[in-house]
Design a protein around this motif. Sequence first.
Motif, PDB file in Angstrom:
ATOM      1  N   VAL A  38       2.937  56.796 -12.580  1.00 12.40           N
ATOM      2  CA  VAL A  38       2.884  57.621 -11.450  1.00 12.40           C
ATOM      3  C   VAL A  38       1.858  57.291 -10.372  1.00 12.40           C
ATOM      4  O   VAL A  38       1.822  57.828  -9.268  1.00 12.40           O
ATOM      5  CB  VAL A  38       2.811  59.216 -11.813  1.00 12.40           C
ATOM      6  CG1 VAL A  38       3.332  60.087 -10.607  1.00 12.40           C
ATOM      7  CG2 VAL A  38       3.483  59.334 -13.101  1.00 12.40           C
ATOM      8  N   ALA A  39       0.621  56.628 -10.836  1.00  9.40           N
ATOM      9  CA  ALA A  39      -0.252  56.164  -9.756  1.00  9.40           C
ATOM     10  C   ALA A  39       0.137  55.540  -8.560  1.00  9.40           C
ATOM     11  O   ALA A  39       0.958  55.045  -8.587  1.00  9.40           O
ATOM     12  CB  ALA A  39      -1.478  55.367 -10.621  1.00  9.40           C
ATOM     13  N   ALA A  40      -0.607  55.853  -7.461  1.00 11.14           N
ATOM     14  CA  ALA A  40      -0.561  55.125  -6.282  1.00 11.14           C
ATOM     15  C   ALA A  40      -1.385  54.328  -6.084  1.00 11.14           C
ATOM     16  O   ALA A  40      -2.496  54.267  -5.527  1.00 11.14           O
ATOM     17  CB  ALA A  40      -0.590  56.376  -5.090  1.00 11.14           C
ATOM     18  N   VAL A  41      -1.178  52.966  -6.735  1.00  9.08           N
ATOM     19  CA  VAL A  41      -2.068  52.034  -6.979  1.00  9.08           C
ATOM     20  C   VAL A  41      -2.452  51.332  -5.364  1.00  9.08           C
ATOM     21  O   VAL A  41      -1.081  51.072  -4.850  1.00  9.08           O
ATOM     22  CB  VAL A  41      -1.401  50.912  -7.955  1.00  9.08           C
ATOM     23  CG1 VAL A  41      -2.344  49.849  -8.153  1.00  9.08           C
ATOM     24  CG2 VAL A  41      -1.427  51.501  -9.262  1.00  9.08           C
ATOM     25  N   ALA A  42      -3.504  50.983  -4.987  1.00 10.22           N
ATOM     26  CA  ALA A  42      -3.647  50.390  -3.878  1.00 10.22           C
ATOM     27  C   ALA A  42      -3.006  48.883  -3.808  1.00 10.22           C
ATOM     28  O   ALA A  42      -3.367  48.141  -5.129  1.00 10.22           O
ATOM     29  CB  ALA A  42      -5.154  50.297  -3.665  1.00 10.22           C
ATOM     30  N   ASP A  43      -2.324  48.701  -2.813  1.00 11.95           N
ATOM     31  CA  ASP A  43      -1.599  47.272  -3.040  1.00 11.95           C
ATOM     32  C   ASP A  43      -2.629  46.167  -2.697  1.00 11.95           C
ATOM     33  O   ASP A  43      -2.538  45.131  -3.571  1.00 11.95           O
ATOM     34  CB  ASP A  43      -0.754  47.403  -1.796  1.00 11.95           C
ATOM     35  CG  ASP A  43       0.611  48.111  -2.179  1.00 11.95           C
ATOM     36  OD1 ASP A  43       0.906  47.996  -3.221  1.00 11.95           O
ATOM     37  OD2 ASP A  43       0.990  48.982  -1.191  1.00 11.95           O
ATOM     38  N   GLU A  55      -4.428  40.776  -2.913  1.00  9.63           N
ATOM     39  CA  GLU A  55      -3.401  41.432  -3.404  1.00  9.63           C
ATOM     40  C   GLU A  55      -3.781  42.087  -4.797  1.00  9.63           C
ATOM     41  O   GLU A  55      -4.125  41.178  -5.744  1.00  9.63           O
ATOM     42  CB  GLU A  55      -2.060  40.759  -3.590  1.00  9.63           C
ATOM     43  CG  GLU A  55      -0.753  41.710  -3.648  1.00  9.63           C
ATOM     44  CD  GLU A  55       0.403  41.225  -3.598  1.00  9.63           C
ATOM     45  OE1 GLU A  55       0.587  40.149  -2.520  1.00  9.63           O
ATOM     46  OE2 GLU A  55       1.524  41.698  -3.924  1.00  9.63           O
ATOM     47  N   ASN A  56      -3.423  43.183  -5.402  1.00  7.76           N
ATOM     48  CA  ASN A  56      -3.818  43.750  -6.340  1.00  7.76           C
ATOM     49  C   ASN A  56      -2.545  43.532  -7.440  1.00  7.76           C
ATOM     50  O   ASN A  56      -1.397  43.211  -7.024  1.00  7.76           O
ATOM     51  CB  ASN A  56      -3.867  45.211  -6.627  1.00  7.76           C
ATOM     52  CG  ASN A  56      -5.255  45.681  -6.452  1.00  7.76           C
ATOM     53  OD1 ASN A  56      -6.410  45.148  -6.534  1.00  7.76           O
ATOM     54  ND2 ASN A  56      -5.613  46.780  -5.697  1.00  7.76           N
ATOM     55  N   PRO A  57      -2.687  43.411  -8.709  1.00  5.06           N
ATOM     56  CA  PRO A  57      -1.296  43.265  -9.624  1.00  5.06           C
ATOM     57  C   PRO A  57      -0.576  44.319  -9.721  1.00  5.06           C
ATOM     58  O   PRO A  57      -1.180  45.618  -9.527  1.00  5.06           O
ATOM     59  CB  PRO A  57      -2.484  43.261 -11.101  1.00  5.06           C
ATOM     60  CG  PRO A  57      -3.623  44.016 -10.984  1.00  5.06           C
ATOM     61  CD  PRO A  57      -4.195  43.606  -9.369  1.00  5.06           C
ATOM     62  N   ASP A  58       0.582  44.283  -9.857  1.00  8.30           N
ATOM     63  CA  ASP A  58       1.543  45.244  -9.857  1.00  8.30           C
ATOM     64  C   ASP A  58       1.508  45.685 -11.563  1.00  8.30           C
ATOM     65  O   ASP A  58       2.071  44.948 -12.370  1.00  8.30           O
ATOM     66  CB  ASP A  58       3.034  45.008  -9.529  1.00  8.30           C
ATOM     67  CG  ASP A  58       3.945  46.062  -9.492  1.00  8.30           C
ATOM     68  OD1 ASP A  58       3.975  46.915 -10.359  1.00  8.30           O
ATOM     69  OD2 ASP A  58       4.678  46.147  -8.303  1.00  8.30           O
ATOM     70  N   ILE A  59       0.942  46.757 -11.802  1.00  3.55           N
ATOM     71  CA  ILE A  59       0.639  47.247 -13.114  1.00  3.55           C
ATOM     72  C   ILE A  59       2.034  47.417 -13.882  1.00  3.55           C
ATOM     73  O   ILE A  59       2.569  47.339 -14.885  1.00  3.55           O
ATOM     74  CB  ILE A  59      -0.296  48.399 -13.175  1.00  3.55           C
ATOM     75  CG1 ILE A  59      -1.518  48.279 -12.461  1.00  3.55           C
ATOM     76  CG2 ILE A  59      -0.477  49.027 -14.651  1.00  3.55           C
ATOM     77  CD1 ILE A  59      -2.321  49.428 -12.163  1.00  3.55           C
TER      78      ILE A  59
END
Length: 216
Positions: free
Chosen positions: A93-98, A123-127
């Motif tokens: 559900v987290a709104a992970v920073a892109d 770019e962050n990893p897509d968890i």
Amino acid sequence: ARHRPLFGRHVLVTAGPTHEAIDPVRYIANRSSGKQGFAIAAAAAEAGARVTLVAGPVHLPTPPGVERVDVESAREMAEAVESALPAHVAVMVAAVADWRPAAVADRKIKKDGTEPEPLALAENPDILATLAASPRRPGLVIGFAAETNDVIPHAQAKRLRKQVDWIVANDVSGDVMGGDANAVHIVRESGVDSLPRMPKDQVARALVERIADALA
Ligand code: C5P
């Protein structure tokens, strides 16, 4: 069993925003409150599951019976998710920073009267996508999607792209971010289950009911 349908199951939940450091005092973030994810963790614990809640920086109490792991950044969240495995169910559900700043300054960046440096991003990893493709993939992987338009087609596309079982899509064109109610569509391979607008804790219970049915 009727009242604790998730007894014996491990449910992993991510919630909240992430903070991506620029320097020791500044960060990039978003407006996620963590409320929906915390409500899902609470509802899963009420249903008898062992729950690991990986939480970004939020000001919310830990729901009873939930094991909470606090993280700041997307990369920390990715590590905490990996460490929490194995799980029967993951609800991301987290709104992970892109994106994150490509480099973190080790001292506070000072104004020096010249033009500010542009902020380079990485770019962050897509968890969620990483988890869904992992050999330790939970049997049921659920992602969230915040959309402002064409909510269901976008959610269907995201479900296929990220290889997840369900996408819970919410229409965030109104005042959902930070609010206490949510209108969601649960998008699965077999079809779409649209729930009326209701408080986030009721959305959580409705989702947990469907999770229990799917595992039964
Ligand atoms: O691609 P988008 O950000 O719209 O996807 C949202 C879903 O993916 C949510 O379930 C969110 O928790 C998850 N996600 C993630 N890691 C990211 C980006 C999104 O786990 N870096």
